[in-house]
Design an enzyme around this catalytic site. Sequence first.
Site: not given
Ligand code: F6R
Length: 613
Positions: A27, A76, A102, A486, A490, A493, A509, A608
């Site tokens: 988190r 965070w 948090n 996607e 990844k 990220e 384009h 996350k």
């Molecule tokens: C990328 C990733 C993020 C989540 C996004 C939404 O690997 O994990 O882009 O998909 O932050 O998170 P959730 O699904 O928890 O709403």
Amino acid sequence: MCGIVGYIGNKNAVPILLRGLERLEYRGYDSAGVAVYSEKEKEIIVCKTKGRVENLETKLYDNPIKGRIGIGHTRWATHGIPSDTNAHPHFSKSGKVAVVHNGIIENYMEIREILGSKGYDFVSETDTETVAQLTEYFYNQTGDLQQAVFKTLEKVDGSYALGIICSDFPDMIVTTKKNCPLIIGLGQGENFIASDITAILQYTRNTYILEDNEVAFVSKDSIKIYDDKKEEIKKDVYVVDWSIEAAEKSGYDHFMLKEIYEQPKVVADSLNRRFKPDGTGIQLDSIKLGREELSNINKVYVVACGTAYYAGLVGKALIEKLARIPVISDVASEFRYKDPLIDENTLVIVISQSGETADTLEAMRLAKKKNSRILAVVNVVGSTIAREADDVIYTLAGPEIAVASTKAYSAQVVAMFLLSLHIALETGKMTVDQFKEIKKEMEKLPSHINKILTKAPNVKRFMEKYIGSKNVFYIGRGLDYTVCREGSLKLKEIAYLHSEPYAAGELKHGPIALIEESTLVIAVATQEHLFAKTMSNVKEVKARGAKVLIIAMEGNREIENYADDYMYIPRTHPILTPLLANIPQQLFAYYMALGLGNDVDKPRNLAKSVTVE
Ligand code: F6R
């Protein structure tokens, strides 16, 4: 964002807090800290540090503290740089009150000014410190901690999950939440608070899920919970069925790799429960989305963030293709502020692994206000989005710990397959025979994923070949383009590589100007009706010096004429390829991140669960 954990009981709180924080590090991991009431010193002692929980552990090893009540935090950063001073827990002026938080206190500057004029000095740049100071301020006025907390909550605006301890009450943790998750874990002669169940799963599965504005006073043998009218309430015990093994690495080097390898099981679990026993359709738990309800729906919206949004794009494409209903997709952070054209005839599908993402949650609440019907696709059972939606499809992926989403994406995509097939069947756009044909192919998906995973060593070799890439383009058309989006996310990220996903036909384009000698282009070409078109785009980039890695379906030997490297996925129905074609992309991002020496499970700057807007 940010993880909080708390313990009260007869054991030493410190190791329990540390284990909990390790599990909550996904988190946020800018700093970590604990506050423990020491019976010997008769005061709260704080140990905190910039960086990871392991840094905190080292610091605690050199300066041990002990106590039977404590709170912990992994951060965070939102207000103030990651530093020892800005790390939580934060203290009040006298050191009597310690707080972990948090979320974001939006009016913290205002509160700082008011308290500043009353002689309160602030040592950190954080918004959180105002909660500690304000609680103490009201406590000094009333001599009553409970009243002080209620008064503090009346004054703060924003989002929060809070853990508060006070040295005058060494037998109690106060906790509350608004728009951030918080659960209370119920033990025997001990209790816990945590941002999520993984932090305390090794001690208990019995929980209370706190709702917004509820305040709990947690002792080792009792828990008193008050609602927003300050009336005491009773809550149902929610028993979590996740296993502790699911939240551990089980011999894998990283959670991400483990979660990639869990996908055959996740997909099998997601499918097994969802086909009607007679094989004629889909059963979506208790969701009432049959012919009658669907006849009132004239528009579908798909709303989510990040990876979940890309899974939603698969849903958009398939609902439009199979059920012929127009679907609009939007990222939640845009949807919220655009006064969307939705009403009671709109079905809004929100997708979220955590079920706590602030923008997705608020987008959902907005849609609810406009009387739209809300269907949430959520992984974390009991999360806020799951609780507030009209209907929920749970994705059955189990706990996803790595920050980069893999198995949750696959489970979301499977949910999109099922939902679009269900809508197509119910609206009479698909016959049962057509469905049965696709179902047969769906049942092979777990073994197809296994087969792709056996090719991981090939993907590792691609990584070795392309590790020097500075820019990576992903191109594809139709469903393949959603997969590219996607894949590219990844790579950004976790490998920290600049990468762009492009609709293959759009490249010329503008962005093709960026293609130069040896630029890596990953072309996803599983949609065979679009194959020739995508290959003409592949030729265009090759003519400009690009190296091309193609992902296609087995049997399509033609790609070998165009590709520098290629990877086959098992042949399947064309609507199912977004699941399979993404697996090599996950592995590629994983190996690139590893090859570049990055922290795969905890990539920089990320967390996350994004509970800030
Ligand atoms: C990328 C990733 C993020 C989540 C996004 C939404 O690997 O994990 O882009 O998909 O932050 O998170 P959730 O699904 O928890 O709403």
